[in-house]
Write a protein that holds these residues in place. Structure first.
Motif, PDB file in Angstrom:
ATOM      1  N   THR A  16       0.863  -1.175   0.000  1.00  0.00           N
ATOM      2  CA  THR A  16       0.000   0.000   0.000  1.00  0.00           C
ATOM      3  C   THR A  16       0.906   1.234   0.000  1.00  0.00           C
ATOM      4  OG1 THR A  16      -0.066   0.229   2.401  1.00  0.00           O
ATOM      5  CG2 THR A  16      -1.729  -1.234   1.379  1.00  0.00           C
ATOM      6  N   LEU A  17       0.323   2.389  -0.274  1.00  0.00           N
ATOM      7  CA  LEU A  17       1.094   3.625  -0.231  1.00  0.00           C
ATOM      8  C   LEU A  17       1.678   3.837   1.169  1.00  0.00           C
ATOM      9  CD1 LEU A  17       2.090   6.279  -1.460  1.00  0.00           C
ATOM     10  CD2 LEU A  17      -0.117   7.280  -0.862  1.00  0.00           C
ATOM     11  N   ALA A  18       0.901   3.588   2.197  1.00  0.00           N
ATOM     12  CA  ALA A  18       1.373   3.777   3.570  1.00  0.00           C
ATOM     13  C   ALA A  18       2.549   2.847   3.877  1.00  0.00           C
ATOM     14  CB  ALA A  18       0.230   3.539   4.556  1.00  0.00           C
ATOM     15  N   GLN A  19       2.461   1.604   3.432  1.00  0.00           N
ATOM     16  CA  GLN A  19       3.563   0.668   3.648  1.00  0.00           C
ATOM     17  C   GLN A  19       4.812   1.103   2.885  1.00  0.00           C
ATOM     18  OE1 GLN A  19       1.536  -2.823   2.268  1.00  0.00           O
ATOM     19  NE2 GLN A  19       1.051  -3.519   4.334  1.00  0.00           N
ATOM     20  N   ALA A  20       4.617   1.573   1.658  1.00  0.00           N
ATOM     21  CA  ALA A  20       5.744   2.035   0.852  1.00  0.00           C
ATOM     22  C   ALA A  20       6.421   3.227   1.525  1.00  0.00           C
ATOM     23  CB  ALA A  20       5.277   2.408  -0.553  1.00  0.00           C
ATOM     24  N   ARG A  21       5.634   4.168   2.040  1.00  0.00           N
ATOM     25  CA  ARG A  21       6.197   5.320   2.744  1.00  0.00           C
ATOM     26  C   ARG A  21       6.987   4.877   3.970  1.00  0.00           C
ATOM     27  NH1 ARG A  21       2.784   9.272   5.069  1.00  0.00           N
ATOM     28  NH2 ARG A  21       4.599  10.616   5.067  1.00  0.00           N
ATOM     29  N   ALA A  22       6.426   3.934   4.735  1.00  0.00           N
ATOM     30  CA  ALA A  22       7.120   3.451   5.930  1.00  0.00           C
ATOM     31  C   ALA A  22       8.448   2.799   5.552  1.00  0.00           C
ATOM     32  CB  ALA A  22       6.234   2.468   6.696  1.00  0.00           C
ATOM     33  N   LEU A  23       8.459   1.992   4.517  1.00  0.00           N
ATOM     34  CA  LEU A  23       9.707   1.360   4.074  1.00  0.00           C
ATOM     35  C   LEU A  23      10.725   2.403   3.633  1.00  0.00           C
ATOM     36  CD1 LEU A  23       8.697  -1.759   1.923  1.00  0.00           C
ATOM     37  CD2 LEU A  23       9.835  -1.735   4.148  1.00  0.00           C
ATOM     38  N   LEU A  24      10.267   3.376   2.879  1.00  0.00           N
ATOM     39  CA  LEU A  24      11.171   4.407   2.368  1.00  0.00           C
ATOM     40  C   LEU A  24      11.786   5.209   3.513  1.00  0.00           C
ATOM     41  CD1 LEU A  24      12.287   5.556  -0.255  1.00  0.00           C
ATOM     42  CD2 LEU A  24      10.386   7.158  -0.265  1.00  0.00           C
ATOM     43  N   TYR A  25      10.961   5.656   4.444  1.00  0.00           N
ATOM     44  CA  TYR A  25      11.483   6.422   5.580  1.00  0.00           C
ATOM     45  C   TYR A  25      12.410   5.564   6.424  1.00  0.00           C
ATOM     46  CZ  TYR A  25       8.741  10.707   5.079  1.00  0.00           C
ATOM     47  OH  TYR A  25       8.234  11.895   4.650  1.00  0.00           O
ATOM     48  N   LEU A  26      12.052   4.313   6.624  1.00  0.00           N
ATOM     49  CA  LEU A  26      12.889   3.421   7.415  1.00  0.00           C
ATOM     50  C   LEU A  26      14.225   3.159   6.713  1.00  0.00           C
ATOM     51  CD1 LEU A  26      13.168   1.842   9.988  1.00  0.00           C
ATOM     52  CD2 LEU A  26      11.960  -0.058   8.900  1.00  0.00           C
ATOM     53  N   SER A  27      14.202   3.087   5.392  1.00  0.00           N
ATOM     54  CA  SER A  27      15.459   2.857   4.663  1.00  0.00           C
ATOM     55  C   SER A  27      16.427   4.014   4.861  1.00  0.00           C
ATOM     56  CB  SER A  27      15.189   2.633   3.174  1.00  0.00           C
ATOM     57  OG  SER A  27      14.846   3.843   2.522  1.00  0.00           O
ATOM     58  N   ARG A  28      15.903   5.194   5.115  1.00  0.00           N
ATOM     59  CA  ARG A  28      16.741   6.379   5.330  1.00  0.00           C
ATOM     60  C   ARG A  28      17.109   6.578   6.796  1.00  0.00           C
ATOM     61  NH1 ARG A  28      12.895  10.233   1.652  1.00  0.00           N
ATOM     62  NH2 ARG A  28      13.395   9.291  -0.345  1.00  0.00           N
ATOM     63  N   ASN A  29      16.456   5.807   7.686  1.00  0.00           N
ATOM     64  CA  ASN A  29      16.636   6.010   9.130  1.00  0.00           C
ATOM     65  C   ASN A  29      16.568   4.687   9.878  1.00  0.00           C
ATOM     66  OD1 ASN A  29      16.304   9.139   9.250  1.00  0.00           O
ATOM     67  ND2 ASN A  29      14.579   8.432   8.031  1.00  0.00           N
ATOM     68  N   GLU A  30      17.309   3.686   9.437  1.00  0.00           N
ATOM     69  CA  GLU A  30      17.220   2.387  10.105  1.00  0.00           C
ATOM     70  C   GLU A  30      17.624   2.498  11.565  1.00  0.00           C
ATOM     71  OE1 GLU A  30      17.624  -1.590   8.332  1.00  0.00           O
ATOM     72  OE2 GLU A  30      18.901  -0.496   6.916  1.00  0.00           O
ATOM     73  N   GLY A  31      16.991   1.684  12.386  1.00  0.00           N
ATOM     74  CA  GLY A  31      17.282   1.678  13.808  1.00  0.00           C
ATOM     75  C   GLY A  31      16.405   2.616  14.612  1.00  0.00           C
ATOM     76  N   LEU A  32      15.413   3.207  13.956  1.00  0.00           N
ATOM     77  CA  LEU A  32      14.466   4.062  14.673  1.00  0.00           C
ATOM     78  C   LEU A  32      13.543   3.220  15.530  1.00  0.00           C
ATOM     79  CD1 LEU A  32      13.142   6.569  11.973  1.00  0.00           C
ATOM     80  CD2 LEU A  32      14.655   7.075  13.869  1.00  0.00           C
ATOM     81  N   ARG A  33      13.045   3.831  16.590  1.00  0.00           N
ATOM     82  CA  ARG A  33      11.962   3.204  17.340  1.00  0.00           C
ATOM     83  C   ARG A  33      10.662   3.523  16.626  1.00  0.00           C
ATOM     84  NH1 ARG A  33      12.790   5.116  23.362  1.00  0.00           N
ATOM     85  NH2 ARG A  33      11.012   6.206  22.556  1.00  0.00           N
ATOM     86  N   GLN A  34       9.639   2.714  16.865  1.00  0.00           N
ATOM     87  CA  GLN A  34       8.356   2.901  16.187  1.00  0.00           C
ATOM     88  C   GLN A  34       7.787   4.289  16.412  1.00  0.00           C
ATOM     89  OE1 GLN A  34       6.681  -1.628  16.191  1.00  0.00           O
ATOM     90  NE2 GLN A  34       5.299  -0.073  16.824  1.00  0.00           N
ATOM     91  N   VAL A  35       7.872   4.789  17.633  1.00  0.00           N
ATOM     92  CA  VAL A  35       7.305   6.095  17.941  1.00  0.00           C
ATOM     93  C   VAL A  35       8.014   7.195  17.142  1.00  0.00           C
ATOM     94  CG1 VAL A  35       8.736   6.557  19.994  1.00  0.00           C
ATOM     95  CG2 VAL A  35       6.443   7.534  19.814  1.00  0.00           C
ATOM     96  N   GLU A  36       9.309   7.042  16.917  1.00  0.00           N
ATOM     97  CA  GLU A  36      10.066   8.023  16.128  1.00  0.00           C
ATOM     98  C   GLU A  36       9.643   7.982  14.662  1.00  0.00           C
ATOM     99  OE1 GLU A  36      14.235   7.945  18.679  1.00  0.00           O
ATOM    100  OE2 GLU A  36      13.866   6.390  17.180  1.00  0.00           O
ATOM    101  N   LEU A  37       9.473   6.782  14.135  1.00  0.00           N
ATOM    102  CA  LEU A  37       9.036   6.653  12.747  1.00  0.00           C
ATOM    103  C   LEU A  37       7.612   7.172  12.578  1.00  0.00           C
ATOM    104  CD1 LEU A  37       9.663   5.771   9.863  1.00  0.00           C
ATOM    105  CD2 LEU A  37       8.948   3.448  10.493  1.00  0.00           C
ATOM    106  N   ALA A  38       6.751   6.910  13.546  1.00  0.00           N
ATOM    107  CA  ALA A  38       5.376   7.416  13.482  1.00  0.00           C
ATOM    108  C   ALA A  38       5.380   8.941  13.419  1.00  0.00           C
ATOM    109  CB  ALA A  38       4.574   6.933  14.692  1.00  0.00           C
TER     110      ALA A  38
END
Length: 134
Positions: A16-38
């Protein structure tokens, strides 16, 4: 329009678009906690938790314990995410090329600088508001 174009072009993907966005942001910021990514995605933590559950079930994301906080987990991509990220980045490049097609180099540079300034202005306002409410 760019969001609709992204959804249409990524349509062949299982994401989904939301999943794609989450993957993209996570790829740029691996090791984030969920609350930080949210916070970065501007979604509620519970909403992100569901997205991460789905991505984890698909084998693209893993949660590892945060060594500094026993209650928290850090998020990392798995190797299975790589082809999905490649497809996402291909779609993004294609959309950007289409959107900027009739603009000259100077216009593109000016647009980038203007958008960067706008982001900084809004970020400064948000930081100020956060300090006032703390």
């Amino acid at each position: 329009m760019m969001r609709r174009a992204f959804e249409r072009r990524l349509g062949r993907s299982s994401l989904t678009l939301a999943q794609a966005r989450a993957l993209l942001y996570l790829s740029r910021n691996e090791g984030l906690r969920q609350v930080e990514l949210a916070a970065m995605l501007e979604v509620q933590p519970i909403t992100l938790a569901r997205l991460i559950d789905q991505l984890e079930a698909a084998g693209m994301v893993e949660r590892l314990p945060d060594p500094d906080d026993r209650r928290a987990y850090k998020l990392y991509l798995t190797k299975a995410a790589a082809p999905h990220l490649a497809a996402i980045n291909d779609v993004i490049r294609s959309i950007h090329a289409d959107a900027l097609r009739s603009l000259g180099r100077q216009q593109v540079d000016s647009l980038g600088a203007t958008l960067g300034s706008m982001r900084e202005n809004m970020g400064a306002q948000n930081r100020e508001r956060d300090r006032e409410s703390a």
